[in-house]
Design a protein around this motif. Sequence first.
Motif, PDB file in Angstrom:
ATOM      1  N   UNK A  61       0.984 -30.512   4.210  1.00  0.00           N
ATOM      2  CA  UNK A  61       0.110 -31.228   3.269  1.00  0.00           C
ATOM      3  C   UNK A  61      -0.121 -30.428   1.985  1.00  0.00           C
ATOM      4  N   UNK A  62       0.078 -31.029   0.823  1.00  0.00           N
ATOM      5  CA  UNK A  62      -0.149 -30.305  -0.433  1.00  0.00           C
ATOM      6  C   UNK A  62      -1.624 -29.954  -0.649  1.00  0.00           C
ATOM      7  N   UNK A  63      -2.488 -30.558   0.141  1.00  0.00           N
ATOM      8  CA  UNK A  63      -3.919 -30.247   0.068  1.00  0.00           C
ATOM      9  C   UNK A  63      -4.307 -29.127   1.028  1.00  0.00           C
ATOM     10  N   UNK A  64      -3.334 -28.573   1.738  1.00  0.00           N
ATOM     11  CA  UNK A  64      -3.612 -27.529   2.728  1.00  0.00           C
ATOM     12  C   UNK A  64      -4.207 -26.297   2.047  1.00  0.00           C
ATOM     13  N   UNK A  65      -5.332 -25.844   2.565  1.00  0.00           N
ATOM     14  CA  UNK A  65      -6.021 -24.683   2.023  1.00  0.00           C
ATOM     15  C   UNK A  65      -5.467 -23.394   2.634  1.00  0.00           C
ATOM     16  N   UNK A  66      -5.858 -22.285   2.063  1.00  0.00           N
ATOM     17  CA  UNK A  66      -5.404 -20.962   2.497  1.00  0.00           C
ATOM     18  C   UNK A  66      -5.551 -20.740   4.016  1.00  0.00           C
ATOM     19  N   UNK A  67      -6.672 -21.129   4.660  1.00  0.00           N
ATOM     20  CA  UNK A  67      -6.774 -20.921   6.114  1.00  0.00           C
ATOM     21  C   UNK A  67      -5.684 -21.657   6.902  1.00  0.00           C
ATOM     22  N   UNK A  68      -5.267 -22.808   6.417  1.00  0.00           N
ATOM     23  CA  UNK A  68      -4.181 -23.554   7.066  1.00  0.00           C
ATOM     24  C   UNK A  68      -2.897 -22.735   7.035  1.00  0.00           C
ATOM     25  N   UNK A  69      -2.565 -22.208   5.849  1.00  0.00           N
ATOM     26  CA  UNK A  69      -1.329 -21.438   5.707  1.00  0.00           C
ATOM     27  C   UNK A  69      -1.386 -20.151   6.521  1.00  0.00           C
ATOM     28  N   UNK A  70      -2.560 -19.532   6.551  1.00  0.00           N
ATOM     29  CA  UNK A  70      -2.698 -18.317   7.353  1.00  0.00           C
ATOM     30  C   UNK A  70      -2.493 -18.615   8.837  1.00  0.00           C
ATOM     31  N   UNK A  71      -3.063 -19.720   9.297  1.00  0.00           N
ATOM     32  CA  UNK A  71      -2.878 -20.117  10.697  1.00  0.00           C
ATOM     33  C   UNK A  71      -1.407 -20.399  10.998  1.00  0.00           C
ATOM     34  N   UNK A  72      -0.706 -21.023  10.039  1.00  0.00           N
ATOM     35  CA  UNK A  72       0.714 -21.331  10.257  1.00  0.00           C
ATOM     36  C   UNK A  72       1.547 -20.049  10.347  1.00  0.00           C
ATOM     37  N   UNK A  73       1.296 -19.102   9.457  1.00  0.00           N
ATOM     38  CA  UNK A  73       2.063 -17.851   9.473  1.00  0.00           C
ATOM     39  C   UNK A  73       1.767 -17.078  10.768  1.00  0.00           C
ATOM     40  N   UNK A  74       0.509 -17.013  11.151  1.00  0.00           N
ATOM     41  CA  UNK A  74       0.151 -16.307  12.393  1.00  0.00           C
ATOM     42  C   UNK A  74       0.748 -17.010  13.608  1.00  0.00           C
TER      43      UNK A  74
END
Length: 106
Positions: A61-74
Motif C-alpha cells: 500500500x502506498x499509504x503504508x507508514x514506517x512501522x509497516x515497512x519495519x515489520x515487513x523487513x523484520x
Amino acid sequence: MPKTLIAVVLLAVSALAQAGSKSIDLPPDGVQLKPSILPGYAKAQAICAACHSAEYMQYQPPTAARPYWEAMVKRMKTVFKAPVDDADIPLIVDYLAKTYGNEQSK
C-alpha cells in the motif's frame, strides 16, 4: 559387501550427483527498485532484490507508514531468513518508507 549392494550404492550416488548439477533459468526481472541516494537503496538492491522482485514493493500500500515497512523487513529476516544485519534494518526501512510508502515526496 555383496556386489549387488555395491551396485545399488553406486547407482544412488550417481543419481544424486546428476540431480545436483541441474540449473533453473529464470526470466529477467522487468521491475527494478526505484533509484535513490538513500543508503538503504543499495542495501535493498543487495539484500531484498536478491530473493524477490522489486515488483513486490509496488504491490504494497502506498499509504503504508514506517512501522509497516519495519515489520515487513523484520518479517523477511525472521520468517524467511533474509540475511539482513540488524544495523541495516533502519536504512532499508527508511528507503522503503520514503520510496514506496506514505513518506514519498510527490
